[in-house]
Design a protein around this motif. Structure first.
Motif, mmCIF file in Angstrom:
data_model
loop_
_atom_site.group_PDB
_atom_site.id
_atom_site.type_symbol
_atom_site.label_atom_id
_atom_site.label_comp_id
_atom_site.label_asym_id
_atom_site.label_seq_id
_atom_site.Cartn_x
_atom_site.Cartn_y
_atom_site.Cartn_z
ATOM 1 N N PRO A 151 -2.600 57.097 37.508
ATOM 2 C CA PRO A 151 -1.980 58.404 37.784
ATOM 3 C C PRO A 151 -0.772 58.318 38.723
ATOM 4 N N PHE A 152 -0.737 57.334 39.596
ATOM 5 C CA PHE A 152 0.389 57.175 40.527
ATOM 6 C C PHE A 152 1.385 56.113 40.043
ATOM 7 N N ALA A 200 5.906 59.249 48.192
ATOM 8 C CA ALA A 200 6.593 60.333 47.483
ATOM 9 C C ALA A 200 6.795 59.973 46.016
ATOM 10 N N GLU A 201 7.143 58.734 45.760
ATOM 11 C CA GLU A 201 7.334 58.260 44.380
ATOM 12 C C GLU A 201 6.030 58.371 43.597
ATOM 13 N N ALA A 202 4.917 58.010 44.266
ATOM 14 C CA ALA A 202 3.613 58.064 43.604
ATOM 15 C C ALA A 202 3.224 59.507 43.271
ATOM 16 N N ILE A 203 3.434 60.420 44.203
ATOM 17 C CA ILE A 203 3.102 61.829 43.972
ATOM 18 C C ILE A 203 3.953 62.395 42.843
ATOM 19 N N SER A 204 5.226 62.028 42.819
ATOM 20 C CA SER A 204 6.118 62.487 41.763
ATOM 21 C C SER A 204 5.640 61.987 40.398
ATOM 22 N N ASN A 205 5.155 60.748 40.353
ATOM 23 C CA ASN A 205 4.617 60.217 39.092
ATOM 24 C C ASN A 205 3.442 61.048 38.608
ATOM 25 N N LEU A 206 2.584 61.428 39.559
ATOM 26 C CA LEU A 206 1.420 62.234 39.205
ATOM 27 C C LEU A 206 1.835 63.608 38.697
ATOM 28 N N GLN A 207 2.809 64.227 39.369
ATOM 29 C CA GLN A 207 3.270 65.547 38.964
ATOM 30 C C GLN A 207 3.927 65.527 37.578
ATOM 31 N N GLU A 208 4.773 64.532 37.371
ATOM 32 C CA GLU A 208 5.529 64.458 36.128
ATOM 33 C C GLU A 208 4.635 64.139 34.929
ATOM 34 N N ASN A 209 3.530 63.458 35.194
ATOM 35 C CA ASN A 209 2.627 63.081 34.103
ATOM 36 C C ASN A 209 1.302 63.831 34.186
ATOM 37 N N LYS A 210 1.345 64.988 34.826
ATOM 38 C CA LYS A 210 0.128 65.769 35.062
ATOM 39 C C LYS A 210 -0.629 66.068 33.770
ATOM 40 N N PRO A 255 6.629 68.761 53.517
ATOM 41 C CA PRO A 255 6.333 70.202 53.384
ATOM 42 C C PRO A 255 7.269 70.902 52.403
ATOM 43 N N SER A 256 8.550 70.629 52.477
ATOM 44 C CA SER A 256 9.505 71.270 51.579
ATOM 45 C C SER A 256 9.479 70.658 50.179
ATOM 46 N N MET A 257 8.999 69.411 50.071
ATOM 47 C CA MET A 257 8.947 68.763 48.759
ATOM 48 C C MET A 257 7.719 69.165 47.955
ATOM 49 N N TYR A 258 6.575 69.267 48.641
ATOM 50 C CA TYR A 258 5.325 69.419 47.902
ATOM 51 C C TYR A 258 4.500 70.649 48.279
ATOM 52 N N GLY A 259 4.951 71.407 49.254
ATOM 53 C CA GLY A 259 4.240 72.632 49.589
ATOM 54 C C GLY A 259 2.786 72.386 49.904
ATOM 55 N N GLU A 260 1.888 73.089 49.158
ATOM 56 C CA GLU A 260 0.454 72.973 49.413
ATOM 57 C C GLU A 260 -0.092 71.576 49.129
ATOM 58 N N LEU A 261 0.558 70.870 48.227
ATOM 59 C CA LEU A 261 0.104 69.508 47.944
ATOM 60 C C LEU A 261 0.116 68.657 49.209
ATOM 61 N N TYR A 262 1.027 68.994 50.124
ATOM 62 C CA TYR A 262 1.089 68.268 51.397
ATOM 63 C C TYR A 262 0.317 69.004 52.489
ATOM 64 N N THR A 263 0.604 70.302 52.661
ATOM 65 C CA THR A 263 0.039 71.034 53.801
ATOM 66 C C THR A 263 -1.485 71.064 53.796
ATOM 67 N N GLN A 264 -2.080 71.025 52.616
ATOM 68 C CA GLN A 264 -3.539 71.023 52.556
ATOM 69 C C GLN A 264 -4.138 69.616 52.629
ATOM 70 N N LEU A 306 -5.728 61.178 45.359
ATOM 71 C CA LEU A 306 -5.881 61.550 43.956
ATOM 72 C C LEU A 306 -6.903 62.675 43.796
ATOM 73 N N GLU A 307 -8.023 62.563 44.481
ATOM 74 C CA GLU A 307 -9.056 63.599 44.379
ATOM 75 C C GLU A 307 -8.522 64.964 44.802
ATOM 76 N N ARG A 308 -7.810 65.001 45.901
ATOM 77 C CA ARG A 308 -7.309 66.276 46.413
ATOM 78 C C ARG A 308 -6.180 66.834 45.566
ATOM 79 N N LEU A 309 -5.262 65.959 45.160
ATOM 80 C CA LEU A 309 -4.127 66.427 44.369
ATOM 81 C C LEU A 309 -4.570 66.885 42.979
ATOM 82 N N PHE A 310 -5.538 66.192 42.396
ATOM 83 C CA PHE A 310 -6.008 66.581 41.064
ATOM 84 C C PHE A 310 -6.604 67.983 41.086
#
Length: 551
Positions: free
Chosen positions: A198-199, A319-329, A124-133, A168-172
Motif C-alpha cells: 500500500p505504501f 509523505a511519499e508513502a502516504i501519497s502512494n496510499l492515497q493515489e492507489n486507494k 497538517p496542510s498536506m493531509y488534514g485529518e490523516l495527520y492530525t488524528q 496503515l491501520e489508521r489511514l485505512f
C-alpha cells in the motif's frame, strides 16, 4: 707489633680523599635547598653542604645533598608528578575524542530534529485529518529512532515495521469511513500488506537505508565515547613500587648529587618510562584497530550510507508513502476486500474528501552535506594522529615533560653520574621489558585493569566492523560491565572466547602481549598448587648444574 696499626692508619688516611668526587671541599647544597623548598617541603634538616650518602636507598651512595627523609619525599613527589603527567596527556586525548563525539552527535540530532519539525510543519496542510488524528504515530517513530541512536536495546527494523503497520491501520480506516472496520479485519489487512504494498516501495527502501545509516551513526558516536573512557581508566592506573624508584632516580637523584643543571639522558628516560608504561603500551594494537575502524565508518557515513540524505529526508519518504496510499486507494481497498471480505457499512456516515486531503505541499530538505564532510574530514585527521598514542607516549613525556637531553648528548644524567648512556632502548610493551636495565618488570603479571580495557577496545572495534558492512549489533552500555561480557552477537568467537567472566573462579585475563608459557594459569588454587612445566624444567637444570659444580 706496632707495624699493623700504623699501616692500617696510613691506609685509611690515603683512601679518605678518594671517597669524594668534588675534592677536599664539600660542595654547597644551595640549589637543592631551593628546589626542596619550592616543592613545599620544610628546609629543617636539609644539609647546607654535601654529606656522605651511605643512607640513600634509591640514589647513588656518593656524596649527596639529600637525607633519607628528603629522598623519600622526592620519591613520593616524583610519583605524583609522573602520574599527573600521565593524566594530563590522557585528558588531551579524552578532550579530542569527546569533542569529536559532541560535534557528530550535535549534527546528527539536529538532522533528526529538522526532519521531525518539517513533518510537523507541512503535514497538517498536506493531509488534514490523516495527520492530525495520527500525530502520536509520527511522534513515536522519531522517539524510537532517537532511542535507538542512544544505544537503547531496541530492534530498529521492528520499530520501522511497527510504524508502517500502525500508520496503515489508521489511514485505512480514515480513507474508508463508510465502513465499520474491526481490529480483526485490520489484522487480516496487515497480513496482506506485504503483497499489496500500500505504501509502494518506500517502507522497504527506507528500512534498508535508514538501518544502515543509524547503525553506522550510533556505532560511530559510541566509538568515540569508548575510546575516551579507556584513556580515562588507564590514566588512573597507579605506578608500581619499582617504577616509583626508577622515576625518582631519573628526576631527582641528579639534584641530590649536586647536578641540578644536568638533564637526564634521552635513552635513559625512554627505558624508565617504557618500563613504567609497559602495560599501557600493550593497548597499542587494539587502539590502532579502533582508530582505523572509526575512520572506516566515517567514510561510510559520508559515502555509501549517506547519513545526511537518508536521515534528513525521513519526513519526505513518509509523505511519499502516504501519497502512494492515497493515489492507489481504490485499487488497494479492492484487493483488501478480496482477501479479507467486505466489512460492514458504518452507520456514522462519511466525511468529505476535502477533510482527508487538502492538496500537495512541496517538501524540501535542506542539505547539510558540506557540514558532514567537514566533520568527517576533521575526525579522520584527529583519529589518524591518535593511532600511535600509546607507543609514542614515552618519547612524548621524556621530551616535553621530563625535559630529557638530546639523543647525542654525552654529558647527561645516566642514573649514576654525568656522562653518556650506553644500554640500548627497550622495545614497546610488557614482553619487551624482560631485560629493562632501569625498571624491574614482572612480565608474567599483566595489569588487569588495562587487560579489561583491551577487551573493551576489541568489543567496540567489532561493533564498528559490523556497522561498516551494515550489520546491526546488540549494544550494551560499556560502563555497566567493563569485564567485556555482553550479547553473543556483539563479537566473534575468537574474541568472545577470551572474555573476562564476572566469576572470580573462572576469570581468564587477556595476555596477548606476553609470551605463552605452558601451564601458566590464573585459575585460583589450581594454578598455585601445580608448578608449571617450564618451572620444573628450570629447577631440574639448576639441580644438575649444582651437582656438576659440587663434583
Amino acid at each position: 707489633m706496632r707495624v699493623f696499626p700504623w699501616g692500617f692508619w696510613l691506609l685509611c688516611v690515603a683512601s679518605a680523599p678518594a671517597r669524594g668526587d668534588s675534592g677536599s671541599k664539600a660542595r654547597s647544597c644551595a640549589e637543592v635547598r631551593q628546589l626542596y623548598g619550592a616543592k613545599g617541603f620544610s628546609l629543617s634538616g636539609v644539609p647546607q653542604a654535601e654529606i656522605s650518602g651511605e643512607h640513600l636507598r634509591i640514589c647513588p651512595q656518593g656524596y649527596t645533598c639529600c637525607t633519607s627523609e628528603m629522598e623519600e619525599n622526592f620519591a613520593n613527589k616524583s610519583q605524583s608528578e609522573f602520574e599527573a603527567m600521565m593524566k594530563e596527556a590522557g585528558r588531551s586525548v579524552q578532550a579530542t575524542l569527546t569533542a569529536q563525539h559532541r560535534s557528530f552527535d550535535s549534527y546528527f540530532q539536529d538532522l533528526l530534529n529538522k526532519s521531525e519539525k518539517a513533518l510537523y510543519d507541512a503535514f497538517p496542510s498536506m493531509y488534514g485529518e490523516l495527520y492530525t488524528q495520527n500525530v502520536k504515530v509520527f511522534k513515536d517513530l522519531y522517539s524510537e529512532l532517537r532511542r535507538y541512536y542512544r544505544s537503547s536495546n531496541i530492534n530498529l527494523e521492528e520499530a520501522l515495521n511497527e510504524f508502517w503497520t500502525r500508520l496503515l491501520e489508521r489511514l485505512f480506516k480514515l480513507l474508508n469511513p463508510q465502513y465499520h472496520i474491526t481490529d480483526e479485519y485490520l489484522d487480516c489487512m496487515v497480513k496482506h500488506a506485504e503483497q499489496h504494498k500500500p505504501f509502494g516501495e518506500v517502507p522497504r527502501d527506507l528500512k534498508v537505508k535508514a538501518t544502515r545509516a543509524f547503525i553506522a551513526a550510533r556505532s560511530y558516536a559510541q566509538g568515540f565515547l569508548v575510546g575516551s573512557d579507556v584513556v580515562k581508566k588507564v590514566s588512573q592506573v597507579s605506578l608500581s613500587h619499582e617504577c616509583t624508584r626508577a622515576i625518582m632516580k631519573l628526576m631527582y637523584c641528579p639534584h641530590c648529587r649536586g647536578m641540578s643543571s644536568v638533564r637526564p639522558c634521552n635513552n635513559y628516560c625512554l627505558n624508565v618510562v617504557k618500563g613504567c608504561l609497559a602495560n599501557q603500551a600493550d593497548l597499542n594494537t587494539e587502539w590502532k584497530y579502533l582508530m582505523d575502524s572509526l575512520i572506516g565508518v566515517a567514510d561510510r557515513i559520508d559515502g555509501p550510507y549517506n547519513v545526511d540524505t537518508v536521515i534528513g529526508t525521513i519526513h519526505m519518504r513518509i509523505a511519499e508513502a502516504i501519497s502512494n496510499l492515497q493515489e492507489n486507494k481504490d485499487s488497494i481497498t479492492s484487493k483488501v476486500f478480496q482477501g479479507c471480505g467486505n466489512p460492514k457499512i458504518s452507520t456514522k456516515g462519511s466525511s468529505s474528501e476535502d477533510k482527508k486531503r487538502r492538496g500537495k505541499v512541496t517538501l524540501e530538505a535542506k542539505s547539510s552535506a558540506q557540514a558532514l564532510e567537514m566533520l568527517v574530514l576533521d575526525a579522520k585527521g584527529n583519529l589518524t594522529a591518535l593511532k600511535t598514542y600509546w607507543i609514542t607516549l614515552p618519547s612524548s613525556l621524556c621530551s616535553k615533560k621530563v625535559m630529557a637531553s638530546s639523543a647525542s648528548d654525552d654529558k647527561c644524567w645516566n642514573g649514576m653520574t654525568k656522562g653518556s648512556y650506553l644500554p640500548q632502548v627497550m622495545g614497546d610493551g610488557l614482553a619487551n621489558q624482560i631485560n629493562n636495565p632501569e625498571v624491574e618488570v614482572d612480565i608474567t603479571k599483566p595489569d588487569m585493569t588495562i587487560r579489561q580495557q583491551i577487551m573493551q577496545l576489541k568489543i567496540m572495534t567489532n561493533r564498528l566492523g559490523n556497522a561498516n558492512i551494515g550489520n546491526d549489533v546488540d549494544f550494551q552500555d560499556t560502563s555497566d560491565d567493563m569485564s567485556g561480557s555482553g550479547s553473543g552477537d556483539s563479537c566473534p568467537d575468537d574474541v568472545c572466547g577470551k572474555r573476562l567472566s564476572k566469576s572470580p573462579s573462572t576469570r581468564q585475563p587477556e595476555t596477548n602481549a606476553i609470551p605463552k608459557q605452558s601451564g601458566h594459569g590464573v585459575n585460583g588454587a589450581s594454578s598455585r598448587s601445580l608448578p608449571s612445566a617450564s618451572l620444573l624444567l628450570l629447577l631440574s637444570v639448576a639441580v644438575i648444574a649444582a651437582q656438576h659444580l659440587w663434583r
